[in-house]
Structures are given as structure tokens and as C-alpha cells.
Scaffold this active site. Sequence first.
Site, short mmCIF file in Angstrom:
data_model
loop_
_atom_site.label_atom_id
_atom_site.label_comp_id
_atom_site.label_asym_id
_atom_site.label_seq_id
_atom_site.Cartn_x
_atom_site.Cartn_y
_atom_site.Cartn_z
N ARG A 155 42.52 43.60 48.32
CA ARG A 155 43.10 43.65 46.97
C ARG A 155 42.11 44.29 46.00
O ARG A 155 40.90 44.20 46.20
CB ARG A 155 43.39 42.22 46.50
CG ARG A 155 44.27 41.45 47.47
CD ARG A 155 44.79 40.19 46.84
NE ARG A 155 43.91 39.07 47.00
CZ ARG A 155 44.23 37.95 47.65
NH1 ARG A 155 45.41 37.82 48.23
NH2 ARG A 155 43.40 36.95 47.71
N GLY A 184 30.85 42.29 60.00
CA GLY A 184 30.87 40.82 59.94
C GLY A 184 29.59 40.26 59.35
O GLY A 184 29.11 40.76 58.32
N LYS A 200 28.34 38.83 39.44
CA LYS A 200 28.14 38.17 40.73
C LYS A 200 28.21 36.64 40.62
O LYS A 200 28.80 35.97 41.46
CB LYS A 200 26.82 38.61 41.34
CG LYS A 200 26.82 40.10 41.68
CD LYS A 200 25.55 40.57 42.30
CE LYS A 200 25.49 42.10 42.33
NZ LYS A 200 26.56 42.73 43.09
N ASP A 235 30.42 38.54 47.04
CA ASP A 235 30.54 37.35 46.17
C ASP A 235 31.61 36.39 46.72
O ASP A 235 31.42 35.17 46.70
CB ASP A 235 30.92 37.78 44.75
CG ASP A 235 29.89 38.70 44.14
OD1 ASP A 235 28.71 38.61 44.52
OD2 ASP A 235 30.27 39.53 43.29
O1 RIB Z 1 29.29 42.01 43.28
C1 RIB Z 1 30.23 42.66 42.47
C2 RIB Z 1 29.88 42.51 41.04
O2 RIB Z 1 28.69 43.18 40.80
C3 RIB Z 1 30.89 43.11 40.11
O3 RIB Z 1 31.84 42.17 39.68
C4 RIB Z 1 30.06 43.70 38.99
O4 RIB Z 1 30.22 43.01 37.83
C5 RIB Z 1 28.63 43.62 39.47
O5 RIB Z 1 27.94 42.72 38.77
#
Ligand code: RIB
Length: 318
Positions: free
Chosen positions: A297, A235, A41, A263
Site C-alpha cells: 500500500r 526477509g 520513523k 518501521d
Molecule cells: O522510515 C520511513 C520514514 O522515514 C518516513 O515516514 C519519513 O518520514 C522518514 O522519516
Amino acid sequence: MSSPPIVVVGSFVQDLFFDTPSFPRPGQTVIGRFRTGPGGKGSNQAVAAARAGGTTAFVGALGFDAFADGAKEFLTAEGVQHHVTAKSEHATGTAAILVDATGQNQIVVALGANDAILPAELPAELIAGARIVVSQLEIFLPTALEALRIAKVGGATTILNPAPMRADFDPAMLELTDMLVPNETEFAALVNMMPRFGRSDFSEEELAALEPAALHAMCRRLGPGIVLVTLGARGCFLSLPDRCVTIPSVTGIKVVDTTGAGDAFVGAFAAGFVEFEGDAERAARFANAAAAISVTRPGTAPAVAKRSEIDAMLATMK
Ligand code: RIB
């Protein structure tokens, strides 16, 4: 050491993806397809901020293995400054991620080195000199708390993405948080763990049914001045001290993989907040577009939107 405007203190995790037609039931084996890539994250959010146009540093921990080498190469290629503590006794974090045919995911993360970074190992000067410091809950929690404390003392604005929500989360972290960005699951968990709400059964379904004014009132009671709840396909909801706004999701996109969309959102929000000089609503709309692009993607950090793509997406929404 001069600080970039955005510093993300968090995890790097090597993502091990298994694409499956459907999630296996307990005891069931299904045939899938494997792929791997950089994730975690913290690192994902740092890459998202950088791709969205923010000068960004990542602070975290890695093991001594091939995944660690790949992580450093990836962050360098993305233009993200990195300050990583090498942990010889620990493996670089890894995650097993199942993605089904609808793009939904299930994740098990092994924190490894991310759980071994200590508060004293943080680059205090770098963190204190940032304008925005972002953290999550995918590292040793006392270290995430210390990062927020250093940031506040230095005068930075803090963003906490309380992900993944953990039983050992200390709500005192919210006292060091200026902007809280939970998803629906995390929001419900926060409500249930904070005595001030007097609830232990608040659910995502109840959250989804709330009128904006009621959700705004709950956000106000959490503590941070700005609360930005990501609502998946619905959203996001922005609660500011004096008003709230619901920002609908982008329509007409084909969802391939939702992993890391949160993220992508958090990183772009941080970059937008800096660039738009504290205009949280504009930054949230910018982040909403970035997250929409990321779900079209496969993968996490590699799927994150570039600035030109976010601008193009926003132009089509006018
Ligand atoms: O939020 C997604 C992430 O959570 C992934 O990349 C995985 O590594 C987990 O940590």
C-alpha cells in the site's frame, strides 16, 4: 503516570510524497504526482505497534503548525498515547519522499522540531515504567541516548533501530541496547564505524554474500544480545545469543511502496515481543508479515498492517 508496555521515543515527520516513473538524474526535472500523510520513523513505529495489538505511547516533538495538529489527531485516532513537546521556534519535521514505479524510495528529511527535543524534556517516569522502549536516530541524538538510559535504569528492554544512520552516531548507544534492528545499509555502516571490526569498506553486497554463521558471528560482535537485520526483499536475519535463524520474506505480494516497511517491522516486532513474552523468533516472524503487508500500500503509517491482517497473512504461511 502509568506507562503502557511499549513506549516509542522518536520522530514525527509529515511525509511529502512525489510519485515518479523513475528517479530524476542530477539536473533533471520529471513530472510526478503528489500526496502527503503522517510519517516519521518514531511515529510510524508507534502506530505499527498499536495496530499490531500493543498498547503504545509515542514521545516526540512537534512545531506549532497545521502538520502538528494533524499529527496529534492522527495519533489519537490510532489509539497511541502521545507526549509531545511543542517547539514554537521550529517547524514540524517534513520529508520529501520520491517513490519510483517499482516502489523504491529516496528520502530527504528535515528534522525541524525533532532535532530540538532535549533530554530533560523526556517523560522519565513514563519511559522507565515501560516494558519495551524503542528509539531511532531521527531525533536529537543525546535525547535518544537518554531515553535508552532511562529505560535501562527502569528495567525496560530497549530496542534501537539505528535509522537513519548518521555520521555523528555514537556506538556507545549500543551499550544501552538490548535488541538492535538495523537494515543492511545501517548494519554495514555500523561495522565500518566500530574499530573492533577493523573494516572501513564493508558493503551491503558483502553482507548479502555472507553465510548465516558468518553473519551471526558479526552480529555477536556488535554487542546487543539480540540483533535482527532486515534484509528487504530477502526477509530478515535473527541473531540470538545461542543461535541464529534466517526468516525469508513473504512471497506473492505486489510491491507498491516500500517506504516505512522497516518501521512497520520494528513496531510489530515490539508488540509481538511483548505479547509472545520475549519469544524473539515468533515476534520476528510476526513483524516480517506486518512489513510485507505495508509494502502493498502507498504511504508509511497509514499503510501499516492491522492485527487482523497480520494474523491472516501468518495463517496463509503455515
Ligand atoms: O522510515 C520511513 C520514514 O522515514 C518516513 O515516514 C519519513 O518520514 C522518514 O522519516
